[in-house]
Motif scaffolding. Structure first.
Motif, short mmCIF file in Angstrom:
data_model
loop_
_atom_site.label_atom_id
_atom_site.label_comp_id
_atom_site.label_asym_id
_atom_site.label_seq_id
_atom_site.Cartn_x
_atom_site.Cartn_y
_atom_site.Cartn_z
N VAL B 38 112.16 42.16 -44.36
CA VAL B 38 112.75 41.59 -43.14
C VAL B 38 112.55 42.47 -41.92
CG1 VAL B 38 114.40 40.19 -44.43
CG2 VAL B 38 115.10 42.44 -43.61
N LEU B 40 111.09 43.16 -38.60
CA LEU B 40 110.51 42.22 -37.62
C LEU B 40 109.33 42.89 -36.92
CD1 LEU B 40 113.86 40.91 -36.15
CD2 LEU B 40 112.31 39.64 -37.66
N ARG B 60 97.93 37.56 -34.04
CA ARG B 60 98.15 36.29 -33.34
C ARG B 60 99.49 35.67 -33.71
NH1 ARG B 60 92.84 34.77 -34.73
NH2 ARG B 60 91.67 35.98 -33.22
N LEU B 61 99.85 35.82 -34.99
CA LEU B 61 101.13 35.27 -35.45
C LEU B 61 102.32 35.95 -34.78
CD1 LEU B 61 100.92 34.92 -39.34
CD2 LEU B 61 101.33 33.10 -37.69
N SER B 64 105.59 36.43 -31.01
CA SER B 64 107.04 36.57 -31.01
C SER B 64 107.43 37.22 -32.32
CB SER B 64 107.75 35.23 -30.87
OG SER B 64 106.85 34.20 -30.73
N PRO B 65 108.64 37.79 -32.38
CA PRO B 65 109.02 38.54 -33.59
C PRO B 65 108.93 37.68 -34.85
CG PRO B 65 110.75 38.66 -31.89
CD PRO B 65 109.72 37.73 -31.38
N LEU B 66 108.41 38.28 -35.89
CA LEU B 66 108.28 37.58 -37.17
C LEU B 66 108.50 38.60 -38.29
CD1 LEU B 66 107.60 34.59 -37.51
CD2 LEU B 66 105.22 35.21 -37.89
N SER B 67 109.22 38.21 -39.31
CA SER B 67 109.47 39.14 -40.41
C SER B 67 108.22 39.31 -41.27
CB SER B 67 110.62 38.62 -41.28
OG SER B 67 110.23 37.41 -41.90
N GLU B 70 107.78 36.36 -43.49
CA GLU B 70 107.20 35.18 -42.84
C GLU B 70 105.69 35.36 -42.63
OE1 GLU B 70 110.42 35.41 -39.98
OE2 GLU B 70 110.45 33.22 -39.88
N ARG B 98 110.57 46.29 -35.66
CA ARG B 98 112.02 46.39 -35.46
C ARG B 98 112.65 46.46 -36.84
NH1 ARG B 98 112.39 41.85 -30.62
NH2 ARG B 98 110.91 42.93 -29.27
#
Ligand SMILES: Nc1nc2c(ncn2[C@@H]2O[C@H](COP(=O)(O)OP(=O)(O)OP(=O)(O)O)[C@@H](O)[C@H]2O)c(=O)[nH]1
Ligand SMILES: [Mg+2]
Lengths: 206, 122
Positions: B38, B40, B60-61, B64-67, B70, B98
């Protein structure tokens, strides 16, 4: 399988994109035997369409290959599904569903490290799996609550009988749930949070 | 197989081990970068043309923040491989991580209260 070329990667749907203000993520693990309702629970409370992530597991094969004398190894891919709940502008909660059987415990290292706690989903028709899982969580010091998923035809035991059968301490909450219902799944998570809160208060007082 | 005997968690669609080796150079660890499922990830730069396609896809993914979890799900790459790629991207400062709440701070009452508030709104 070919890897997906980067152009083919489909990212989150626009409504699933996190705001850039999100700075902290926490996780809770939903663990239980096959078919106990893990995926259903994650799906019923998740704000995103539940996703699946994979990890490969190398297993020593059974016995030794006759031709080579080398121990056979097989690779299996194990899937974990997970969902997400935005708590506020800065905080998100992730829920991971993972199978409870011992041979999947290799997944647990990364999973439980730093987790707030766990929900043990129990099907009263098959208590054995829960037994091992609970023992293992206690060993690791992961706080958990027990949620009884009520399936048609499952024996309904009084809570105190289950507590005795599962050998659970008095303070570990046991709650009923219907993982198909969002409210019910939410209540299970609330029960876990209230329990964690009581543990935190206790720790601070000591 | 009888019902209930199935193993739905097991998927035959494995990422090609050969390609895995190319991408990781045979490494399995993530070095110093302590990545969690998790953690980010947010991209801090656009993918350069020279970058590996897997890494470019991840950059590219992560506009914005992504875990990490994900990222693994959307790219169809195993978690361990995603972590190796991310460790490189972090080292080269193409992404920012993060990190999740350090275990030492858990359990923390304010954090748990915040989660309860969030759940109540569901
Ligand atoms: N009656 C009832 N059925 C449920 C409940 N939760 C799940 N089910 C049903 O049980 C079946 C299995 O649920 P899943 O969520 O796939 O279970 P799982 O633990 O993810 O299963 P595996 O990933 O296959 O191990 C589905 O048909 C669900 O609709 C529940 O609370 N009550
Ligand atoms: Mg499932």
């Amino acid at each position: 399988m070919d890897f997906k070329s980067s152009d083919a990667v489909v990212g989150p749907r626009s409504e699933d994109i996190l705001p850039s203000s999100v700075s902290t993520a926490v996780k809770v693990v939903i663990v239980g035997g096959f078919g106990v309702g893990k995926t259903t629970l994650v799906g019923s409370v998740s704000e995103i369409r539940p996703l699946t992530t994979e990890e490969t597991m190398t297993q020593a094969g059974v016995g030794v290959d006759d031709n080579t004398g080398v121990e056979r190894k097989s690779e299996t891919t194990v899937a974990m599904d997970f969902g997400r709940i935005s708590i506020n502008d800065e905080l998100v909660l992730y829920l991971f569903g993972t199978p409870g059987q011992q041979r999947f415990w290799f997944l647990w290292n990364g999973l439980f490290e730093g987790a707030l706690g766990a929900v043990v989903l129990v099907d009263t028709r098959r208590l054995e799996v829960s037994f091992d899982v609970i023992g293992r969580l206690e060993e690791r010091g992961v706080p958990f609550v027990v949620a009884i998923n009520t399936f048609a035809g499952a024996p309904g035991y009084p809570v105190e009988e289950l507590r005795a059968a599962l050998d659970l301490p008095d303070n570990v909450p046991i709650v009923d749930c219907d993982a198909r219902k969002r409210d019910s799944s939410r209540d299970v998570l609330m029960a876990l949070m209230r329990y964690l809160y009581s543990l935190a208060v206790k720790t601070e007082a000591s | 197989m009888s019902e209930g005997d199935h193993e739905p968690g097991v998927d035959e669609n494995e990422y090609d081990p050969g390609r895995m080796y190319v991408v990781t150079g045979g490494r399995t660890g993530t070095g110093k970068a302590a990545l969690d499922l998790v953690t980010l990830i947010v991209a801090t730069s656009e993918p350069q043309p020279t970058i590996q396609p897997e890494a470019a896809g991840i950059l590219r993914l992560c506009e914005s923040p992504l875990s990490v979890a994900e990222i693994s799900a959307y790219t169809d790459l195993p978690i361990s491989l995603v972590m190796v790629i991310l460790a490189d991207l972090l080292k080269d400062e193409h992404v920012e991580a993060r990190a999740p709440v350090p275990k030492a701070l858990l359990p923390e009452r304010a954090l748990i209260e915040a989660v309860m508030h969030g759940l109540q709104k569901l």
